[in-house]
Design a protein around this motif. Structure first.
Motif, PDB file in Angstrom:
ATOM      1  N   THR A   1      -1.525   4.500   6.496  1.00  0.00           N
ATOM      2  CA  THR A   1      -2.518   3.317   6.781  1.00  0.00           C
ATOM      3  C   THR A   1      -3.911   3.611   5.833  1.00  0.00           C
TER       4      THR A   1
ATOM      5  N   ASN B   1      -6.477   0.781   5.189  1.00  0.00           N
ATOM      6  CA  ASN B   1      -7.710   0.966   5.919  1.00  0.00           C
ATOM      7  C   ASN B   1      -8.935   0.862   4.699  1.00  0.00           C
TER       8      ASN B   1
ATOM      9  N   PRO C   1      -9.920   5.035  12.174  1.00  0.00           N
ATOM     10  CA  PRO C   1      -8.402   5.215  12.044  1.00  0.00           C
ATOM     11  C   PRO C   1      -7.795   6.568  12.927  1.00  0.00           C
TER      12      PRO C   1
END
Length: 296
Positions: free
Chosen positions: A141, A145, A164
Motif C-alpha cells: 500500500t 498511500n 496505515p
C-alpha cells in the motif's frame, strides 16, 4: 487340630517402577536439554547484537562469531544518543506506536463486539472483507498511500504513519478479539442490560475488563509490528524532528566507512522496548491467543 498357615503371597517387585521412573526422568532431562538448546538458538541474535554493540570499530572483522569486548566500548552508546539523536527519534517512535496500538485496540474491541453480539445484515461479508486485509502486505500500500497523502497535503506528518499502521493491524486484531469474545457467556451482558446499562456501558464496563488478555495480545503484536517499521517512515517523513528510531542507524552509515559499533548500539536500544513489552505480557498473550481455540 493343626493350623496350617498358607504361604504369604510374594510382594510385588519395585524394580519396574524404579526403571519406569528412571525412564521418565531421563525423558524429562532430554526434553529440558532440547528446549534449552532451542532457547539458546533463539537468544543468540540478541546476545550477538549486545556483544557487537560493545566492540571497537576495528574488532568487527574476523572469523569468530562472538568476541569478548575488552574493555567494553561504552562510547558507542554515547555516540548513539548524541550523534544519532536517539532521544528525539525514540520519542517520535513511541508517540506513533502508542497511538497506533491504542487506536487499533479500541477499534478491534468495538468491531469484535459488533460482529459477535449484534445481528445485522452482511455482517459475515463485512467480516470476511476485513479478514482479507491480513493477506495484504503493508508495503503493497506504499504507493497508493503516498499518492493519497500527497494530494491531501498530509505528507511529513505523524498521521501519515498512524493511519496505515492502524489499518494494516486491525484485521488480525479483530480476528483475535472475535475469537475471545465467542468464549464469553452472553448472560453477563444480558444481566447488565436488564440493570439499565447502555451499549457503551456494556462494552467499556463489562466487556473491557474481561477481554484484557486478548487486548494485551493485540497491543503486544501491534507494538512489535509497528515499532521497527522503516520503509513507510522513510517514504512519508522528511523532517528531522519527525523521524523515528530506525533513522538513528542511518546517521552512522557513510559512503566509505560506517560506525558499526554505534549502529549495533542503536539496534540494541531499538530491541529493548520490544523485549520488555513481550516479557511483561507473555502470560496475557498466551491466554488471549489460546482462549479462542475452545468455544462454549
Amino acid at each position: 487340630m493343626t493350623n496350617s498357615l498358607s504361604p504369604a503371597a510374594p510382594l510385588p517387585s519395585t524394580k519396574p517402577h524404579k526403571e519406569e521412573r528412571r525412564k521418565v526422568s531421563g525423558g524429562k532431562i532430554l526434553m529440558m536439554a532440547f528446549l534449552i538448546l532451542i532457547a539458546l538458538f533463539q537468544l543468540f541474535p540478541l546476545i550477538w547484537l549486545v556483544d557487537y554493540s560493545l566492540l571497537k570499530s576495528g574488532e568487527f572483522f574476523g572469523s569468530s562469531f562472538l568476541k569478548w569486548p575488552s574493555p567494553p566500548e561504552w562510547q558507542n552508546y554515547v555516540n548513539a544518543f548524541t550523534y544519532g539523536r536517539v532521544p528525539r527519534y525514540f520519542a517520535n517512535s513511541l508517540i506513533i506506536t502508542v497511538i497506533t496500538v491504542m487506536l487499533s485496540a479500541l477499534v478491534s474491541l468495538m468491531m469484535g463486539y459488533a460482529f459477535t453480539r449484534m445481528k445485522w445484515k452482511l455482517s459475515g461479508v463485512v467480516l470476511s472483507l476485513i479478514m482479507m486485509g491480513m493477506i495484504i502486505p503493508i508495503h503493497a500500500t506504499l504507493l497508493p498511500n503516498f499518492i493519497l497523502f500527497n494530494k491531501l497535503g498530509m505528507l511529513n506528518n505523524m498521521y501519515t504513519l498512524i493511519l496505515p499502521y492502524s489499518a494494516i493491524v486491525i484485521p488480525m486484531s479483530v480476528l483475535i478479539m472475535t475469537g475471545f469474545l465467542e468464549t464469553i457467556p452472553r448472560a453477563i451482558e444480558e444481566s447488565a442490560v436488564i440493570d439499565g446499562a447502555s451499549i457503551y456501558g456494556v462494552i467499556f464496563k463489562i466487556i473491557f475488563p474481561i477481554t484484557k488478555p486478548a487486548l494485551a495480545t493485540v497491543c503486544v503484536l501491534n507494538f512489535i509490528s509497528t515499532w521497527n517499521e522503516f520503509i513507510m517512515a522513510n517514504t512519508f517523513l522528511t523532517s528531522e524532528d519527525l523521524k523515528t528510531i530506525p533513522f538513528s542507524i542511518m546517521k552512522f552509515a557513510g559512503e566509505y566507512s560506517s560506525n558499526y559499533g554505534a549502529q549495533f548500539a542503536v539496534m540494541t536500544i531499538i530491541a529493548i522496548p520490544t523485549i520488555l513489552i513481550y516479557l511483561l505480557f507473555t502470560e496475557q498473550m498466551t491466554k488471549g491467543i489460546t482462549a479462542g481455540a475452545v468455544k462454549g
